[in-house]
Motif scaffolding. Structure first.
Motif, short mmCIF file in Angstrom:
data_model
loop_
_atom_site.label_atom_id
_atom_site.label_comp_id
_atom_site.label_asym_id
_atom_site.label_seq_id
_atom_site.Cartn_x
_atom_site.Cartn_y
_atom_site.Cartn_z
N THR A 11 5.19 9.23 -8.99
CA THR A 11 5.31 10.56 -8.37
C THR A 11 3.96 11.02 -7.83
OG1 THR A 11 7.11 11.10 -9.90
CG2 THR A 11 6.04 12.94 -8.76
N GLY A 12 2.91 10.81 -8.58
CA GLY A 12 1.57 11.20 -8.15
C GLY A 12 1.15 10.45 -6.88
N LEU A 13 1.42 9.15 -6.83
CA LEU A 13 1.10 8.37 -5.63
C LEU A 13 1.91 8.83 -4.42
CD1 LEU A 13 0.73 4.75 -7.06
CD2 LEU A 13 -1.05 6.22 -6.13
N PHE A 14 3.18 9.17 -4.65
CA PHE A 14 4.03 9.66 -3.57
C PHE A 14 3.48 10.97 -3.00
CE2 PHE A 14 7.75 12.03 -2.03
CZ PHE A 14 8.20 11.14 -1.07
N ILE A 15 3.07 11.88 -3.87
CA ILE A 15 2.52 13.16 -3.42
C ILE A 15 1.20 12.93 -2.68
CG2 ILE A 15 1.51 15.33 -4.24
CD1 ILE A 15 3.70 15.35 -6.40
N LEU A 16 0.36 12.05 -3.19
CA LEU A 16 -0.91 11.74 -2.55
C LEU A 16 -0.69 11.15 -1.15
CD1 LEU A 16 -3.92 11.86 -3.18
CD2 LEU A 16 -3.77 9.52 -3.97
N LEU A 17 0.29 10.27 -1.03
CA LEU A 17 0.63 9.69 0.26
C LEU A 17 1.14 10.76 1.22
CD1 LEU A 17 0.59 6.45 0.49
CD2 LEU A 17 2.95 6.78 1.15
N GLY A 18 1.91 11.71 0.72
CA GLY A 18 2.40 12.81 1.55
C GLY A 18 1.26 13.66 2.10
N PHE A 19 0.28 13.96 1.25
CA PHE A 19 -0.88 14.73 1.72
C PHE A 19 -1.68 13.94 2.75
CE2 PHE A 19 -0.64 17.36 -2.28
CZ PHE A 19 -0.30 18.53 -1.62
#
Length: 170
Positions: A11-19
């Protein structure tokens, strides 16, 4: 517990990729893309209305970026906008009878300055002024003219009768 931890990392990687994707889109849509700082020369142009033209907006010929807007200021004596264009030195063969216009990319996109080359054998030099200019077309003005019938008859009066043709004599 390890499965829960792997979900948190995913989830953290997904959010980081979104930013990261948002940052990329922001730089691509705010005229920071293809921004080149190299040797330039200045041209000036006066417009009665520049609309939403911004600093660093592109200057284009035939859709190709050749420079950017480096300054916009109001001239108090003439009440016109004086726009300074920074043109890349490699495009130093612009005829001095070229025209400049403020256009919008797309229906509601950013504005840019388009140059249309003339046919003069003389070329612009650093600090010269473009005399032939066309101001920005405002969407609100066009809609207003359409709604009140500004183009049909003088003064926008739709009920005005057309002029009768003069009889022909042979």
């Amino acid at each position: 517990m390890t499965q829960r931890r792997s979900h948190q990392i995913g989830t953290g990687l997904f959010i980081l990729l979104g930013f990261a994707a948002l940052a990329y889109l922001a730089t691509q849509t705010t005229s920071l893309a293809n921004y080149r700082q190299g040797p330039t020369y200045a041209l000036k142009a006066r417009f009665t209305n520049v609309g939403q033209l911004k600093l660093r907006a592109p200057v284009k010929i035939a859709g190709v970026r050749i420079g950017s807007v480096s300054g916009i200021q109001l001239e108090p004596d003439r009440l016109e906008a004086l726009v300074t264009l920074a043109i890349d030195n490699r495009y130093n063969q612009l005829p001095d009878d070229s025209a400049a216009a403020v256009f919008t990319s797309g229906l509601l996109g950013d504005q840019y300055v388009a140059l249309k080359p003339g046919g003069s054998p003389d070329m612009f030099k650093d600090g010269d002024e473009i005399i032939l200019t066309q101001s920005s077309m405002q969407l609100e003005e066009l809609i207003g003219k359409y709604l009140v019938g500004g183009g049909d008859a003088p003064g926008g009066n739709k009920s005005a009768k057309p002029a009768t043709p003069e009889p022909k004599t042979h």
